[in-house]
Design a protein around this motif. Structure first.
Motif, PDB file in Angstrom:
ATOM      1  N   ASN A 174       8.488   2.535   7.910  1.00  0.00           N
ATOM      2  CA  ASN A 174       8.049   2.837   7.020  1.00  0.00           C
ATOM      3  C   ASN A 174       7.092   1.068   6.044  1.00  0.00           C
ATOM      4  N   LYS A 175       5.669   1.852   6.486  1.00  0.00           N
ATOM      5  CA  LYS A 175       4.809   1.105   5.356  1.00  0.00           C
ATOM      6  C   LYS A 175       3.588   1.154   4.600  1.00  0.00           C
ATOM      7  N   ARG A 176       4.101   0.282   3.155  1.00  0.00           N
ATOM      8  CA  ARG A 176       3.561   0.819   1.707  1.00  0.00           C
ATOM      9  C   ARG A 176       2.762  -0.192   1.588  1.00  0.00           C
ATOM     10  N   VAL A 177       1.410   0.731   0.895  1.00  0.00           N
ATOM     11  CA  VAL A 177       0.486  -0.230   0.467  1.00  0.00           C
ATOM     12  C   VAL A 177       0.230   0.296  -0.555  1.00  0.00           C
ATOM     13  N   GLY A 178      -0.494  -1.103  -0.797  1.00  0.00           N
ATOM     14  CA  GLY A 178      -1.176  -0.798  -2.010  1.00  0.00           C
ATOM     15  C   GLY A 178      -2.896  -1.762  -2.043  1.00  0.00           C
ATOM     16  N   VAL A 179      -3.262  -0.567  -2.871  1.00  0.00           N
ATOM     17  CA  VAL A 179      -4.903  -0.934  -2.233  1.00  0.00           C
ATOM     18  C   VAL A 179      -5.664  -1.022  -4.282  1.00  0.00           C
ATOM     19  N   SER A 180      -6.632  -2.055  -3.717  1.00  0.00           N
ATOM     20  CA  SER A 180      -7.014  -2.140  -5.374  1.00  0.00           C
ATOM     21  C   SER A 180      -8.037  -0.957  -6.029  1.00  0.00           C
ATOM     22  N   THR A 181      -8.462  -1.041  -7.008  1.00  0.00           N
ATOM     23  CA  THR A 181      -9.157  -0.009  -7.146  1.00  0.00           C
ATOM     24  C   THR A 181     -10.522  -0.648  -7.038  1.00  0.00           C
ATOM     25  N   THR A 182     -11.390  -1.690  -7.499  1.00  0.00           N
ATOM     26  CA  THR A 182     -12.529  -2.384  -6.877  1.00  0.00           C
ATOM     27  C   THR A 182     -12.603  -2.811  -5.685  1.00  0.00           C
ATOM     28  N   SER A 183     -13.755  -3.002  -5.096  1.00  0.00           N
ATOM     29  CA  SER A 183     -14.025  -2.963  -3.761  1.00  0.00           C
ATOM     30  C   SER A 183     -15.219  -4.297  -3.560  1.00  0.00           C
ATOM     31  N   PHE A 184     -15.253  -4.626  -2.706  1.00  0.00           N
ATOM     32  CA  PHE A 184     -15.737  -5.878  -2.475  1.00  0.00           C
ATOM     33  C   PHE A 184     -16.577  -5.990  -1.061  1.00  0.00           C
ATOM     34  N   SER A 185     -18.160  -6.473  -0.910  1.00  0.00           N
ATOM     35  CA  SER A 185     -18.976  -6.070  -0.351  1.00  0.00           C
ATOM     36  C   SER A 185     -18.795  -7.695   0.820  1.00  0.00           C
ATOM     37  N   SER A 186     -18.416  -8.920   0.262  1.00  0.00           N
ATOM     38  CA  SER A 186     -18.491 -10.090  -0.006  1.00  0.00           C
ATOM     39  C   SER A 186     -17.382 -10.761  -0.839  1.00  0.00           C
ATOM     40  N   GLY A 187     -16.498 -11.516  -0.727  1.00  0.00           N
ATOM     41  CA  GLY A 187     -15.511 -12.854  -1.638  1.00  0.00           C
ATOM     42  C   GLY A 187     -14.984 -13.311  -0.799  1.00  0.00           C
ATOM     43  N   VAL A 188     -14.228 -13.996  -1.319  1.00  0.00           N
ATOM     44  CA  VAL A 188     -12.640 -14.521  -1.060  1.00  0.00           C
ATOM     45  C   VAL A 188     -11.655 -15.000  -1.744  1.00  0.00           C
ATOM     46  N   LEU A 189     -10.797 -13.708  -1.042  1.00  0.00           N
ATOM     47  CA  LEU A 189      -9.536 -13.442  -1.886  1.00  0.00           C
ATOM     48  C   LEU A 189      -8.283 -14.338  -1.577  1.00  0.00           C
ATOM     49  N   GLU A 190      -7.810 -14.995  -2.072  1.00  0.00           N
ATOM     50  CA  GLU A 190      -6.369 -15.791  -2.246  1.00  0.00           C
ATOM     51  C   GLU A 190      -4.845 -15.029  -2.774  1.00  0.00           C
ATOM     52  N   ALA A 191      -3.922 -14.541  -1.795  1.00  0.00           N
ATOM     53  CA  ALA A 191      -3.045 -14.513  -3.068  1.00  0.00           C
ATOM     54  C   ALA A 191      -1.402 -15.622  -2.828  1.00  0.00           C
ATOM     55  N   ASP A 192      -0.901 -15.433  -3.249  1.00  0.00           N
ATOM     56  CA  ASP A 192       0.513 -15.997  -3.314  1.00  0.00           C
ATOM     57  C   ASP A 192       1.948 -14.915  -2.715  1.00  0.00           C
ATOM     58  N   ILE A 193       1.991 -14.887  -1.286  1.00  0.00           N
ATOM     59  CA  ILE A 193       2.420 -14.192  -0.846  1.00  0.00           C
ATOM     60  C   ILE A 193       4.571 -14.676  -0.518  1.00  0.00           C
ATOM     61  N   GLU A 194       5.342 -13.719  -0.904  1.00  0.00           N
ATOM     62  CA  GLU A 194       6.815 -13.643  -0.263  1.00  0.00           C
ATOM     63  C   GLU A 194       7.384 -12.755   0.231  1.00  0.00           C
ATOM     64  N   LEU A 195       7.746 -12.997   1.568  1.00  0.00           N
ATOM     65  CA  LEU A 195       8.628 -12.156   2.445  1.00  0.00           C
ATOM     66  C   LEU A 195       9.898 -12.743   1.904  1.00  0.00           C
ATOM     67  N   ASN A 196      10.143 -10.474   1.569  1.00  0.00           N
ATOM     68  CA  ASN A 196      11.980 -11.194   2.152  1.00  0.00           C
ATOM     69  C   ASN A 196      13.083 -10.358   3.015  1.00  0.00           C
ATOM     70  N   PRO A 197      12.461 -10.420   4.133  1.00  0.00           N
ATOM     71  CA  PRO A 197      13.301  -9.166   5.117  1.00  0.00           C
ATOM     72  C   PRO A 197      14.700  -9.418   5.017  1.00  0.00           C
ATOM     73  N   ASN A 198      15.059  -8.248   5.433  1.00  0.00           N
ATOM     74  CA  ASN A 198      17.014  -8.272   5.613  1.00  0.00           C
ATOM     75  C   ASN A 198      17.249  -8.011   6.189  1.00  0.00           C
ATOM     76  N   ASP A 199      16.604  -7.521   7.580  1.00  0.00           N
ATOM     77  CA  ASP A 199      17.121  -7.596   8.742  1.00  0.00           C
ATOM     78  C   ASP A 199      16.010  -6.906   9.653  1.00  0.00           C
ATOM     79  N   GLY A 200      15.581  -7.157  10.885  1.00  0.00           N
ATOM     80  CA  GLY A 200      15.013  -6.618  11.355  1.00  0.00           C
ATOM     81  C   GLY A 200      13.736  -7.139  11.796  1.00  0.00           C
ATOM     82  N   TYR A 201      13.031  -5.942  12.156  1.00  0.00           N
ATOM     83  CA  TYR A 201      11.352  -6.047  11.801  1.00  0.00           C
ATOM     84  C   TYR A 201      10.780  -6.165  10.626  1.00  0.00           C
ATOM     85  N   GLN A 202      10.099  -6.975   9.622  1.00  0.00           N
ATOM     86  CA  GLN A 202       9.882  -6.951   8.498  1.00  0.00           C
ATOM     87  C   GLN A 202       8.809  -7.629   8.487  1.00  0.00           C
TER      88      GLN A 202
END
Length: 276
Positions: free
Chosen positions: A117-145
């Protein structure tokens, strides 16, 4: 006008230990919005300020022991989400498989991806230019994530940075602009928590990552042809190599104005405390 600039503020004698009395103003004394990205109490604070024009001179003040922090990313960035409220800025769907879900957990967005399963979230706002930054944590339990973020409206129109958990841990840029999935800049990266930056110039996209907030950005790919006005894209994917579900956490997702040359700000101490 109204560019966002990152500055480092050293602790000053008479300042609240937690930087809650920190304030900024332009040369005319007008208040400037700010957001504290990180801080070490009694030492330094990393702050984003919204300057009125490129290469501005601004002042910072302190000294009110009763002051409460006015740090607010919503007033600084073109888009800001720290997941302290609800998910009204987002819509979610399964880009592959079924059974994924999302929710706010301890002030962060958690996207759960079930097997295949690939679960995706998209913002209600769109951008033609801009600089996106985000803090991310990957918490895999097994296999390929994998988990990542970037810009894009669909599986055939997106550009993201990914952190991949397999038998060999990796990070890279990945994109699809109407043909097939492509990737570049793959590095060995056993990062759990990491930081992402994706730049849209209006004609190209650039993807960067780093493990620690103070690290220099690693460039994965800086010349991806991408001009579509697009929402922010957050994703978590589990490839069903094991029985457990995978999670990806997101926080402090923000977009600032793009400039070919990063704007700067000259920071001046007032030389005296300001009571307000």
């Amino acid at each position: 006008d109204n560019y966002q600039v990152r500055v480092t503020i050293p602790y000053q004698l008479g300042m609240n230990n937690d930087f809650s009395d920190l304030r900024f103003a332009d040369v005319y004394g007008n208040a400037i919005s700010y957001w504290i990205e990180s801080k070490t109490d009694g030492s330094t604070a990393t702050v984003w300020v919204k300057i009125p024009s490129k290469d501005s001179s601004i002042f910072f003040y302190w000294g009110n022991g009763l002051a409460e922090s006015e740090s607010d990313g919503t007033n600084v960035f073109d888009f800001f989400e720290d997941f302290s409220g609800n998910l009204s800025k987002w819509s979610f769907s399964n880009a592959a498989g079924s059974g994924g879900s999302e929710g706010i957990v301890s002030g962060r967005l958690r996207i759960l991806s079930k097997a295949s399963n690939k679960r995706v979230g998209v913002s209600t706002t769109s951008f033609s230019s801009g600089v996106l930054e985000a803090d991310i944590e990957l918490n895999p339990n097994d296999g390929y994530q994998w988990g990542g973020a970037g810009f894009g409206s669909s599986e055939t129109s997106h550009v993201v940075g990914q952190r991949i958990f397999t038998t060999s841990n990796q990070a890279r840029a990945e994109w699809n602009t109407g043909g097939s999935y492509q990737s570049a800049g793959t590095i060995s990266a056993s990062w759990t928590t990491w930081y992402l930056k994706v730049v849209l110039t209006g004609s190209t996209a650039k993807v960067y990552g780093k493990q620690n907030i103070g690290d220099v950005w690693t460039a994965f790919k800086e010349d991806i042809l991408f001009s579509a006005s697009s929402p922010i894209r957050l994703a978590s994917y589990d490839d069903n190599l094991g029985a457990a579900d995978g999670y990806c956490y997101f926080d402090n997702v923000r977009v600032r104005k793009y400039a070919a040359i990063e704007p700067t700000a000259s920071i001046t101490l007032t030389g005296k405390n300001r009571y307000y």
